[in-house]
Design a protein around this motif. Structure first.
Motif, mmCIF file in Angstrom:
data_model
loop_
_atom_site.group_PDB
_atom_site.id
_atom_site.type_symbol
_atom_site.label_atom_id
_atom_site.label_comp_id
_atom_site.label_asym_id
_atom_site.label_seq_id
_atom_site.Cartn_x
_atom_site.Cartn_y
_atom_site.Cartn_z
ATOM 1 N N GLU A 10 5.969 11.362 -9.030
ATOM 2 C CA GLU A 10 6.133 11.016 -7.621
ATOM 3 C C GLU A 10 7.518 10.476 -7.316
ATOM 4 O OE1 GLU A 10 4.880 9.667 -3.604
ATOM 5 O OE2 GLU A 10 4.808 11.401 -4.902
ATOM 6 N N LEU A 11 8.061 9.621 -8.169
ATOM 7 C CA LEU A 11 9.286 8.892 -7.840
ATOM 8 C C LEU A 11 10.244 8.867 -9.023
ATOM 9 C CD1 LEU A 11 10.835 6.968 -5.862
ATOM 10 C CD2 LEU A 11 9.610 5.072 -6.961
ATOM 11 N N SER A 12 11.511 9.134 -8.739
ATOM 12 C CA SER A 12 12.589 8.967 -9.713
ATOM 13 C C SER A 12 13.501 7.857 -9.214
ATOM 14 C CB SER A 12 13.394 10.259 -9.886
ATOM 15 O OG SER A 12 12.608 11.292 -10.425
ATOM 16 N N LEU A 13 13.728 6.856 -10.048
ATOM 17 C CA LEU A 13 14.592 5.738 -9.703
ATOM 18 C C LEU A 13 15.921 5.918 -10.434
ATOM 19 C CD1 LEU A 13 15.291 3.047 -8.453
ATOM 20 C CD2 LEU A 13 13.909 1.905 -10.207
ATOM 21 N N VAL A 14 17.000 6.155 -9.689
ATOM 22 C CA VAL A 14 18.319 6.435 -10.246
ATOM 23 C C VAL A 14 19.190 5.187 -10.128
ATOM 24 C CG1 VAL A 14 20.407 7.836 -10.008
ATOM 25 C CG2 VAL A 14 18.156 8.883 -9.682
ATOM 26 N N ASN A 31 -4.306 16.779 -5.046
ATOM 27 C CA ASN A 31 -5.518 15.978 -5.136
ATOM 28 C C ASN A 31 -5.474 14.995 -6.295
ATOM 29 O OD1 ASN A 31 -6.723 17.312 -2.973
ATOM 30 N ND2 ASN A 31 -7.353 19.019 -4.287
ATOM 31 N N ASP A 32 -4.545 15.210 -7.217
ATOM 32 C CA ASP A 32 -4.464 14.345 -8.388
ATOM 33 C C ASP A 32 -3.023 13.865 -8.558
ATOM 34 O OD1 ASP A 32 -4.799 12.965 -10.658
ATOM 35 O OD2 ASP A 32 -5.392 14.658 -11.922
ATOM 36 N N PRO A 33 -2.665 12.734 -7.942
ATOM 37 C CA PRO A 33 -1.279 12.291 -7.940
ATOM 38 C C PRO A 33 -0.739 11.987 -9.320
ATOM 39 C CG PRO A 33 -2.724 10.567 -7.089
ATOM 40 C CD PRO A 33 -3.546 11.791 -7.232
ATOM 41 N N VAL A 34 -1.588 11.651 -10.298
ATOM 42 C CA VAL A 34 -1.066 11.310 -11.612
ATOM 43 C C VAL A 34 -0.586 12.541 -12.370
ATOM 44 C CG1 VAL A 34 -2.533 9.276 -11.762
ATOM 45 C CG2 VAL A 34 -3.347 11.438 -12.701
ATOM 46 N N GLN A 35 -0.889 13.745 -11.875
ATOM 47 C CA GLN A 35 -0.467 14.950 -12.563
ATOM 48 C C GLN A 35 0.958 15.356 -12.216
ATOM 49 O OE1 GLN A 35 -2.255 16.404 -14.951
ATOM 50 N NE2 GLN A 35 -3.664 14.705 -14.639
ATOM 51 N N SER A 36 1.573 14.730 -11.229
ATOM 52 C CA SER A 36 2.932 15.064 -10.841
ATOM 53 C C SER A 36 3.767 13.796 -10.783
ATOM 54 C CB SER A 36 2.945 15.777 -9.483
ATOM 55 O OG SER A 36 2.387 14.934 -8.501
ATOM 56 N N THR A 45 0.847 -1.187 0.000
ATOM 57 C CA THR A 45 0.000 0.000 0.000
ATOM 58 C C THR A 45 0.883 1.237 0.000
ATOM 59 O OG1 THR A 45 -1.673 -1.162 1.270
ATOM 60 C CG2 THR A 45 -1.807 1.246 1.227
ATOM 61 N N VAL A 46 0.639 2.134 -0.942
ATOM 62 C CA VAL A 46 1.409 3.368 -1.045
ATOM 63 C C VAL A 46 0.505 4.523 -0.672
ATOM 64 C CG1 VAL A 46 2.789 4.836 -2.539
ATOM 65 C CG2 VAL A 46 2.767 2.357 -2.894
ATOM 66 N N GLU A 47 0.948 5.332 0.270
ATOM 67 C CA GLU A 47 0.134 6.443 0.721
ATOM 68 C C GLU A 47 0.088 7.534 -0.348
ATOM 69 O OE1 GLU A 47 1.373 7.832 4.480
ATOM 70 O OE2 GLU A 47 1.258 5.873 5.440
ATOM 71 N N PRO A 48 -0.981 8.302 -0.393
ATOM 72 C CA PRO A 48 -1.113 9.344 -1.421
ATOM 73 C C PRO A 48 -0.104 10.472 -1.229
ATOM 74 C CG PRO A 48 -2.862 9.509 0.193
ATOM 75 C CD PRO A 48 -2.145 8.243 0.496
ATOM 76 N N ILE A 49 0.130 11.192 -2.304
ATOM 77 C CA ILE A 49 1.048 12.317 -2.268
ATOM 78 C C ILE A 49 0.420 13.442 -1.463
ATOM 79 C CG2 ILE A 49 2.316 13.961 -3.694
ATOM 80 C CD1 ILE A 49 1.995 12.017 -5.993
ATOM 81 N N ALA A 92 17.002 13.965 -11.705
ATOM 82 C CA ALA A 92 15.712 13.467 -11.230
ATOM 83 C C ALA A 92 14.691 14.586 -11.064
ATOM 84 C CB ALA A 92 15.898 12.733 -9.905
ATOM 85 N N ARG A 93 13.424 14.286 -11.401
ATOM 86 C CA ARG A 93 12.345 15.268 -11.310
ATOM 87 C C ARG A 93 11.268 14.854 -10.310
ATOM 88 N NH1 ARG A 93 11.065 14.983 -17.615
ATOM 89 N NH2 ARG A 93 11.213 12.791 -16.998
ATOM 90 N N GLY A 94 11.422 13.689 -9.677
ATOM 91 C CA GLY A 94 10.399 13.189 -8.767
ATOM 92 C C GLY A 94 10.450 13.825 -7.390
ATOM 93 N N ARG A 95 9.317 13.746 -6.688
ATOM 94 C CA ARG A 95 9.275 14.233 -5.300
ATOM 95 C C ARG A 95 10.122 13.377 -4.393
ATOM 96 N NH1 ARG A 95 6.312 13.421 -0.546
ATOM 97 N NH2 ARG A 95 5.400 11.552 -1.449
ATOM 98 N N LEU A 96 10.175 12.070 -4.706
ATOM 99 C CA LEU A 96 11.031 11.128 -4.007
ATOM 100 C C LEU A 96 12.063 10.587 -4.987
ATOM 101 C CD1 LEU A 96 8.318 9.082 -2.051
ATOM 102 C CD2 LEU A 96 9.644 11.031 -1.211
#
Length: 338
Positions: free
Chosen positions: A19-23, A12-17, A4-8, A101-105
């Motif tokens: 969330e995660l950059s994997l380096v 209100n719309d997590p798909v618009q940003s 389970t992944v908690e919301p950003i 990276a451009r993600g919040r995480l």
């Protein structure tokens, strides 16, 4: 097991940003890079938010870059490949990926298939649940050689924890999750990637740094880029970390303290010899203690002067420090493929 992944927070719309950059830094991993991307895709298939994969080719001399570029434009994958001009080392490659990276995480992992990308969604959830800024993977059941890898690693982890005050079981695990706003405040240099938790502790309280057990696999392809010689480099790097953590912004205190200590000993020796010469009337010209006192006095002056120069350099560093420790040749992504 479903993760389970908690919301950003704050949207209100997590798909618009993003969330995660994997380096993932890679160097001469031509056999591993293809399976690596496939495993990442499989592991992130159920991840409910937008994410990107950043492969940093650290000057590979084999077909690593060619094999990686085959995945550019792959449906369901946002891939960016950062090609460095030459081999700058894992720390610089990781810094290049973090800067891109451009993600919040931001998640980092090795490209040799020993880290398991299936751990990433669970680690993201745990980072949010525990309100951490950095979550470090702990290779609890490590699949490496005992004498050449495990024992030196255990010793290094103990020493790093004692000196830095950030006590973790596994500093060397590349699988980590960061808040981008925090890790982008840290500039990685030299071979300091293994000390990232210590550097982060200079930005946030150590209570916001945690660890969790992760899966570790034996190497499938290629050869390890590390050997027993790494242990000696870790010791030297650790001394540098200790200096930077305590005296980076005030190096004059470090050199000045040494200079004052040496000066105090020198003054005691010279005062004693002065008493022996002028009060007791003894000859001191051939006594080794005179030479020791003079050398200590000169060393004291040198240390204090070095401290003043270090303070001036530190202020120049903080004012002008904007140059990266790597050079990017080219970036491949969906736009460049079009």
């Amino acid at each position: 097991m479903q993760t389970t992944v908690e919301p950003i927070r704050g949207t209100n719309d997590p798909v618009q940003s993003l969330e995660l950059s994997l380096v993932v830094p890679v160097f001469n991993e031509e056999e591993s890079v293809g399976p690596l991307v496939e495993r990442i895709l499989a592991a992130m298939a159920e991840y409910p938010y937008r994410w990107e994969l950043i492969l940093v080719d650290d000057g590979s001399t084999d077909a690593t870059l060619v094999n990686a570029r085959k995945f550019v434009g792959r449906e369901g994958l946002t891939l960016r490949i950062v090609e460095l001009q030459r081999n700058f080392g894992q720390t610089a490659a990781m810094q290049a990926g973090i800067d891109t990276a451009r993600g919040r995480l931001i998640a980092t992992m090795d490209g040799d298939l020993q880290n398991d990308p299936k751990d990433i969604p669970q680690m993201v959830s745990e980072l949010e649940r525990r309100e951490l800024d950095l979550l470090v993977g702990w290779r609890k059941n490590r699949k490496d050689g005992l004498f050449l890898r495990k024992i030196p690693s255990w010793c290094a982890n103990y020493l790093i924890g004692r000196i830095t005050g950030v006590k973790l079981h596994d500093y060397g695990c590349s699988l980590k999750i960061y808040r981008a706003s925090i890790i982008k405040q840290v500039k990685l240099m030299g071979e300091m990637h293994r000390f990232i938790p210590a550097w982060v502790a200079g930005v946030v309280p150590s209570s916001r740094i945690g660890e969790t057990a992760v899966t570790h696999h034996a190497r499938e392809h290629g050869v390890s880029k590390y050997g027993i010689s790494r242990t000696f480099r870790v010791i030297l790097d650790l001394l540098s970390v200790m200096f930077f953590m305590r005296y980076k912004a005030r190096p004059g205190h470090f050199f000045g303290s040494l200079g004052l200590g040496l000066g105090a000993v020198a003054m005691l020796i010279l005062l004693y010899l002065s008493f022996d010469k002028f009060i007791m009337g003894n000859d001191i010209g051939t006594r080794p203690m005179l030479m020791v006192g003079v050398v200590l006095l000169l060393s004291s002056v040198q240390m204090i002067t070095t401290g003043i120069l270090a303070e001036m350099i530190a202020r120049t560093y903080y004012r002008d420090d904007a140059s990266p420790n790597y050079i990017v040749r080219q970036i491949f992504d969906d736009q460049s493929q079009a």
